[in-house]
Design a protein around this motif. Structure first.
Motif, PDB file in Angstrom:
ATOM      1  N   TYR A 110       0.853  -1.194   0.000  1.00  0.00           N
ATOM      2  CA  TYR A 110       0.000   0.000   0.000  1.00  0.00           C
ATOM      3  C   TYR A 110       0.886   1.240   0.000  1.00  0.00           C
ATOM      4  CZ  TYR A 110      -4.242  -2.632   0.413  1.00  0.00           C
ATOM      5  OH  TYR A 110      -5.279  -3.473   0.124  1.00  0.00           O
ATOM      6  N   PRO A 111       0.396   2.332  -0.607  1.00  0.00           N
ATOM      7  CA  PRO A 111       1.222   3.549  -0.657  1.00  0.00           C
ATOM      8  C   PRO A 111       1.523   4.083   0.741  1.00  0.00           C
ATOM      9  CG  PRO A 111      -0.813   3.834  -1.945  1.00  0.00           C
ATOM     10  CD  PRO A 111      -0.879   2.488  -1.326  1.00  0.00           C
ATOM     11  N   LEU A 112       2.689   4.667   0.876  1.00  0.00           N
ATOM     12  CA  LEU A 112       3.130   5.197   2.166  1.00  0.00           C
ATOM     13  C   LEU A 112       3.188   6.722   2.149  1.00  0.00           C
ATOM     14  CD1 LEU A 112       5.989   2.647   2.971  1.00  0.00           C
ATOM     15  CD2 LEU A 112       3.644   2.668   3.881  1.00  0.00           C
ATOM     16  N   HIS A 113       2.591   7.290   3.174  1.00  0.00           N
ATOM     17  CA  HIS A 113       2.630   8.736   3.417  1.00  0.00           C
ATOM     18  C   HIS A 113       3.718   8.948   4.471  1.00  0.00           C
ATOM     19  CE1 HIS A 113       0.453  12.579   4.905  1.00  0.00           C
ATOM     20  NE2 HIS A 113       1.324  12.299   5.862  1.00  0.00           N
ATOM     21  N   LEU A 114       4.781   9.682   4.105  1.00  0.00           N
ATOM     22  CA  LEU A 114       5.913   9.876   5.025  1.00  0.00           C
ATOM     23  C   LEU A 114       5.775  11.159   5.840  1.00  0.00           C
ATOM     24  CD1 LEU A 114       9.094   9.147   2.843  1.00  0.00           C
ATOM     25  CD2 LEU A 114       7.612   7.502   4.043  1.00  0.00           C
ATOM     26  N   GLY A 115       6.241  11.099   7.057  1.00  0.00           N
ATOM     27  CA  GLY A 115       6.324  12.308   7.851  1.00  0.00           C
ATOM     28  C   GLY A 115       7.111  12.102   9.129  1.00  0.00           C
ATOM     29  N   VAL A 116       7.871  13.136   9.484  1.00  0.00           N
ATOM     30  CA  VAL A 116       8.449  13.202  10.831  1.00  0.00           C
ATOM     31  C   VAL A 116       7.499  14.128  11.575  1.00  0.00           C
ATOM     32  CG1 VAL A 116      10.367  13.973  12.266  1.00  0.00           C
ATOM     33  CG2 VAL A 116      10.814  12.986  10.005  1.00  0.00           C
ATOM     34  N   THR A 117       6.890  13.638  12.611  1.00  0.00           N
ATOM     35  CA  THR A 117       5.853  14.441  13.247  1.00  0.00           C
ATOM     36  C   THR A 117       6.430  15.322  14.352  1.00  0.00           C
ATOM     37  OG1 THR A 117       3.626  14.332  14.145  1.00  0.00           O
ATOM     38  CG2 THR A 117       5.168  12.669  14.922  1.00  0.00           C
ATOM     39  N   GLU A 118       5.727  16.415  14.630  1.00  0.00           N
ATOM     40  CA  GLU A 118       6.140  17.345  15.689  1.00  0.00           C
ATOM     41  C   GLU A 118       7.619  17.711  15.584  1.00  0.00           C
ATOM     42  OE1 GLU A 118       4.475  14.305  17.535  1.00  0.00           O
ATOM     43  OE2 GLU A 118       2.563  15.127  16.949  1.00  0.00           O
ATOM     44  N   ALA A 119       8.012  18.151  14.389  1.00  0.00           N
ATOM     45  CA  ALA A 119       9.429  18.350  14.081  1.00  0.00           C
ATOM     46  C   ALA A 119       9.953  19.724  14.486  1.00  0.00           C
ATOM     47  CB  ALA A 119       9.668  18.112  12.596  1.00  0.00           C
ATOM     48  N   GLY A 120       9.074  20.597  15.013  1.00  0.00           N
ATOM     49  CA  GLY A 120       9.548  21.891  15.500  1.00  0.00           C
ATOM     50  C   GLY A 120       9.399  23.018  14.490  1.00  0.00           C
ATOM     51  N   THR A 121      10.069  24.129  14.785  1.00  0.00           N
ATOM     52  CA  THR A 121      10.002  25.289  13.894  1.00  0.00           C
ATOM     53  C   THR A 121      10.835  25.035  12.622  1.00  0.00           C
ATOM     54  OG1 THR A 121      11.786  26.275  15.164  1.00  0.00           O
ATOM     55  CG2 THR A 121       9.557  26.968  15.744  1.00  0.00           C
ATOM     56  N   LEU A 122      10.833  26.010  11.729  1.00  0.00           N
ATOM     57  CA  LEU A 122      11.311  25.786  10.359  1.00  0.00           C
ATOM     58  C   LEU A 122      12.673  25.095  10.235  1.00  0.00           C
ATOM     59  CD1 LEU A 122      10.806  26.022   7.377  1.00  0.00           C
ATOM     60  CD2 LEU A 122      11.437  28.432   7.481  1.00  0.00           C
ATOM     61  N   ILE A 123      13.697  25.612  10.901  1.00  0.00           N
ATOM     62  CA  ILE A 123      15.042  25.041  10.713  1.00  0.00           C
ATOM     63  C   ILE A 123      15.131  23.613  11.268  1.00  0.00           C
ATOM     64  CG2 ILE A 123      17.533  25.343  11.080  1.00  0.00           C
ATOM     65  CD1 ILE A 123      16.382  27.524   9.318  1.00  0.00           C
ATOM     66  N   PRO A 124      14.780  23.390  12.547  1.00  0.00           N
ATOM     67  CA  PRO A 124      14.813  21.988  13.006  1.00  0.00           C
ATOM     68  C   PRO A 124      13.899  21.082  12.194  1.00  0.00           C
ATOM     69  CG  PRO A 124      14.017  23.486  14.752  1.00  0.00           C
ATOM     70  CD  PRO A 124      14.489  24.335  13.647  1.00  0.00           C
TER      71      PRO A 124
END
Lengths: 359, 359
Positions: free
Chosen positions: A198-212
């Motif tokens: 099945y297709p995968l939706h990628l994400g790092v969650t709660e990753a912080g403000t823009l630079i981090p």
């Protein structure tokens, strides 16, 4: 160098008219941070996201008023709308009635039998469903079994919910296994990518403000995408969601998975630099904003790597003292005064785009 | 999840008192963008870099005046000083005479016999030498042989120059194979990492302004570091070099290679969020600036993942309407008013740091 990435084979799923998985390009998503009940603000933010290149948008649906607002929001936007559902399965039913193209459900906070009610209704309407596993809201039994929201726990949650839904005869499914811990997220997606197509939706969650968020997302998604894993992505940023789109395309452009937008090669400057390269680069970024053509533009401070990089680029400047050499695809064109850099470069770029000669 | 990264075995090299390679931690470098001849400006920038956590600093040496200035710069800073040498081998000799801990030479623009002269003198002084291959200034014969600055061309350049230098009896060597093309850079380092055990200095060169540089560096170095490749790193940013240090530690912290500085887990907010999370996150970032302790701090907008993430963190807030629940390592401590979030969190953090209880 062209990309040598071999994309993992995945099923094709339809989010309205948009294809996700199969031979489709990696789709870029975002999520609004407005109050969904405020239709005007939400539509306005979605339009800004669309303009930035967002291809599908998710909105939170915390209550019935928000679920009802989806009807009006849906009418006023062009990209697929996805309802983010937690706790209350009835909100999913209302969202589907209001013609959203997709819903995201979290098995960590909706019971099995209620998930099946959602699925039965989604099937009648052709709605896509994402099974959105999240380390922060994992089912309790798995949290206990694995001693925390570890990668194998996320995988087991995804697989058992997938089985549950597929065995009910529904297949228009995407999966996500997000964690704020990048190593956990990488491991979870690597394992699941081998256990299902099945297709995968990628994400790092709660990753912080823009630079981090840019750092964490680039590492987590970058490693997976470079291995061919991932059919759609969402970068999470605490702040303006439009920046999520810029980072997402930045990641895809860097890996040459999707060649969208200019790639600016600009040096960090050093004691050799005799032009104001930062000002030049920032002004070029400003003028190139919104341009979707893929062009490699080199802005180089001196003669060490300048001519080399500028020669590899579609167009470039290698700086000297108050002037620079203009290069176009390996050829020196002419000497240009520093004050004319931006105008001359933009003229060349606009001509390339007009003539369809971009890479 | 702890890191499972197994670092590539590399020789130990000494940059003054600092160990690079072997069992040393990955060393964070930067480079000044001041005019090296201006000792005051250069020292001032190096001190800001030191304060931000920079562990070795490189400066451009375009002429004899810059090479002479190294003597005074060296006296006024605490971290190893590296002279960046191109074209003129005599500048390397002067730099070594002025007691720099390291020099970087570019075999793309210094002839073999002159490189050997530098090496002979470096040996007498115990200076470290980086063979800095760069796609933008590759030796012409290799450019022609490979049809451009491709990964195998960078590898061949590094290996033949390494052989040349090692056979002269010199071993205090680091290698870099930089390209502005991330795929080229990844491939080049992957190959060289198997062909030699000299320490590797990683970098994506000419990576642009802060956001694109963070994305490109995180992908390029992230993929390599996750594979155990890399003994020292430099992030290249067009702009303030202090930001290079922040990005470098962000990459190392994300991969848990070096646990330095707070890791803020903050959600992107959505229609569920009822506190001003962006303002809270930015204020926490501001107050945590300069803190070197590794702490996981969760700032979460709502109850979906909030308590889960906050529970995994050393300290965290999960927001409600105008208030939040304070969590400490899995335990709810108490309800806190929104206006008190920053003060309460900072009190907890300062206590943890004072008591040495950070992770």
């Amino acid at each position: 160098m062209e990309t040598s990435i071999k994309k993992r084979k995945s099923k094709t799923v339809y989010l309205g008219a948009i294809q996700i998985g199969g031979d489709a390009p990696v789709v870029v998503q975002s999520m609004t941070c407005t109050d969904t009940r405020n239709v005007r603000d939400t539509v306005s933010q979605i339009r800004m996201l669309e303009e930035a290149g967002c291809e599908a948008v998710r909105v939170a649906v915390p209550d019935e008023e928000a679920a009802s607002a989806l009807k009006d929001i849906r009418k006023q936007i062009s990209i697929p709308l996805i309802a983010d559902i937690h706790f209350n399965y009835r909100l999913a039913i209302t969202a589907i009635q209001n013609h959203v193209e997709g819903i995201r459900i979290n098995p960590g906070n909706i019971k099995k039998d209620k998930i099946l009610e959602i699925i039965r209704f989604a099937k009648t309407q052709g709605t896509a469903v994402r099974i959105g596993i999240n380390a922060g809201s994992l089912e309790k039994d798995l949290f206990v079994k694995y001693g925390g929201p570890k990668a194998p726990a996320l995988v087991e949650s995804a697989l058992r919910n997938l089985d549950h839904i597929v065995s009910s005869g529904f297949e228009n499914i995407k999966l996500s296994l997000k964690s704020s811990d990048v190593a956990t997220m990488i491991e979870a997606y690597r394992v699941i990518s081998k256990r299902t197509d099945y297709p995968l939706h990628l994400g790092v969650t709660e990753a912080g403000t823009l630079i981090p968020a840019a750092i964490k997302s680039s590492i987590g998604m970058g490693i997976l995408l470079y291995e061919g894993i991932g059919d759609t992505i969402r970068v999470s940023v605490t702040g303006d969601p439009v920046s999520e789109i810029d980072v997402a395309y930045g990641i895809l452009r860097t890996l040459k998975i999707r060649k969208i937008g200019p790639d600016i090669i600009s040096c960090p400057t050093c004691g050799r630099c005799e032009i104001d390269l930062l000002a030049l680069t920032q002004e070029m970024e400003r003028q190139l904003k919104g341009i979707k053509s893929y062009l490699k533009i080199a802005l180089m401070g001196c003669v060490v790597n300048g001519p080399g990089e500028a020669a590899e680029a579609d167009v470039g400047i290698a700086g000297g003292r108050g002037f620079g050499m203009l290069f176009k695809r390996g050829k020196i064109i002419r000497k240009v005064k520093e004050g004319d850099f931006v105008r001359v470069l933009m003229d060349e770029i606009n001509t390339m785009i007009r003539d369809g000669k971009e890479a």
